[in-house]
Design an enzyme around this catalytic site. Structure first.
Site, PDB file in Angstrom:
ATOM      1  N   THR D  14       0.848  -1.277   0.029  1.00  0.00           N
ATOM      2  CA  THR D  14      -0.043  -0.043  -0.149  1.00  0.00           C
ATOM      3  C   THR D  14       0.945   1.291   0.055  1.00  0.00           C
ATOM      4  OG1 THR D  14       0.027   0.064   2.494  1.00  0.00           O
ATOM      5  CG2 THR D  14      -1.773  -1.049   1.371  1.00  0.00           C
ATOM      6  N   ASP D  15       0.416   2.373  -0.295  1.00  0.00           N
ATOM      7  CA  ASP D  15       1.035   3.682  -0.291  1.00  0.00           C
ATOM      8  C   ASP D  15       0.150   4.643   0.523  1.00  0.00           C
ATOM      9  OD1 ASP D  15      -1.131   4.899  -1.871  1.00  0.00           O
ATOM     10  OD2 ASP D  15       0.104   4.376  -3.656  1.00  0.00           O
ATOM     11  N   GLN D  16       0.555   5.803   0.593  1.00  0.00           N
ATOM     12  CA  GLN D  16      -0.234   6.950   1.655  1.00  0.00           C
ATOM     13  C   GLN D  16      -1.553   7.478   1.161  1.00  0.00           C
ATOM     14  OE1 GLN D  16       2.903   9.874   1.891  1.00  0.00           O
ATOM     15  NE2 GLN D  16       1.527  11.471   0.892  1.00  0.00           N
ATOM     16  N   MET D  17      -1.958   6.662   0.001  1.00  0.00           N
ATOM     17  CA  MET D  17      -3.172   7.024  -0.738  1.00  0.00           C
ATOM     18  C   MET D  17      -4.156   6.011  -0.041  1.00  0.00           C
ATOM     19  SD  MET D  17      -3.888   7.577  -4.695  1.00  0.00           S
ATOM     20  CE  MET D  17      -2.524   8.094  -5.257  1.00  0.00           C
ATOM     21  N   GLY D  18      -3.566   4.991   0.672  1.00  0.00           N
ATOM     22  CA  GLY D  18      -4.402   4.042   1.199  1.00  0.00           C
ATOM     23  C   GLY D  18      -4.864   2.931   0.446  1.00  0.00           C
TER      24      GLY D  18
END
Lengths: 141, 141, 141, 141
Positions: D14-18
């Site tokens: 995952t990344d900080q975009m969720g």
């Protein structure tokens, strides 16, 4: 406007073929995009704080060469198309001093609201930022 | 209680040494931890929605063997220590049917509030969940 | 001797906690190690071509802070212990201008023959290179 | 013939975009390809030992939805085109029980000699393996 981002190939980015794994290039594109966006005066981090996200809708990569651990690559990045709802970035990756790219690619991004993930009109929401992007477009020949 | 998570080594996880890159093991630990947590009846995804995060504070890995692309590895995972503020997970990774682990490790996690990143007392906040974790502890011999 | 490697945190390196994923730090350590080794006059790429590999035997990371997308981090790297069979590197990662590291770590590497994966005596095989490494050691206080 | 590969989304993916980072999908494609190739009776690992590599020449991904940590995704994979020098794989990724893919893609691979990286004629070199691949082709409608 085209930006140039220098990257040294990491050992972790190689695979057992002895070259950079193909899924690494989109990660480099992203680093290059980060540098390009910063040229508008608004970083992508700030953009997210302003409530905008630009998820990838389409991605394409063409691999015409390879890169190796410790190679210094240059990723050129530019905006090749722009509408109030979509941004297309293009990329050309060069290994060392080579004048021929070893990799080229494109990514198409939607502009969405960071909370609802709904499409937004970037031009209406941030006219100044949009004008800046517009002034940077380098259409494909 | 120890859980076992089966993973097939991905090509992207190898490096030019021809083996799985060492930074991949912590990612496998995490997949194993996900499976272990799920055994409590509360998934880690749910835990985050309940307002708890468990960032890694300390990580250690010991590499005694290698794994290769397409190998099927088994990652054993268990809780080796537990306090209301900290959870320590331990891991042993086995390649194929080998009885000797090729990799062992530990990760220590703090319990923090998902919004403030401040430490929380897991026992007080979620007594049932904590009791479940407690019942699963497998102290080191 | 301590080297300093500057890295801009990539979007792909973050996770849904909104910070750099913990398994990224060992990848940064490796980039820092690459820069340190180069200071000997022999790059790690050349070392592999000379028939030496240095797989990781032990890894430890301590996380005392977080880093975010677009942060510029500095990874200090030095050799903290050296024997003819083993090299221990130490790392301290600083976020922006902070004087307190957000992450520290160590990695212990074996010296092996690139073809057989058997241990080698680095001092005997490459006395000059070994002497250079020796001159760079920064023992822990 | 289409194969189906089940994958549980990892936290690290995952990344900080969720959501799952877009560069992860090509890695899943590769896992799916590994499963498909195995159906020929020859694994990709064996193929490399037989002296063949199939580096990616072109890659395209279309993202029509998102996936989250702990989601179980199914990656369908099939050979959409085949010539003695090139293999095109196609992919469709489904989240949970959804009947609409959240991601589709294609990758075009060249067949090269593992030592020289020179193009080879797969049909001439391994007629039986090639015939097997041919029998599996699922042309686009």
């Amino acid at each position: 406007m085209k930006t140039e981002t220098k990257i040294t190939v990491r050992y972790a980015e190689t695979d057992q073929m002895g070259v950079t794994h193909h899924a690494v290039y989109p990660v480099w594109y992203e680093a290059a995009r980060t540098d390009l966006i910063k040229e508008t005066g608004v970083s992508y981090s700030q953009l997210e704080k302003m409530g905008v996200m630009t998820p990838v809708v389409d991605l394409s990569c063409h691999y015409s060469g390879v890169t190796h651990y410790e190679d210094i690559v240059t990723v050129q990045c530019w905006i090749s198309r722009l509408t109030p709802a979509r941004i297309e970035f293009s990329y050309a990756t060069f290994c060392g001093d080579s004048e021929k790219p070893c990799n080229t690619g494109k990514s198409l991004h939607g502009c969405v609201d960071a909370k609802t993930f709904r499409p937004i009109n970037l031009k209406k929401r941030f006219p100044e930022f949009y004008a800046k992007l517009e002034s940077m477009v380098e259409p494909d020949a």
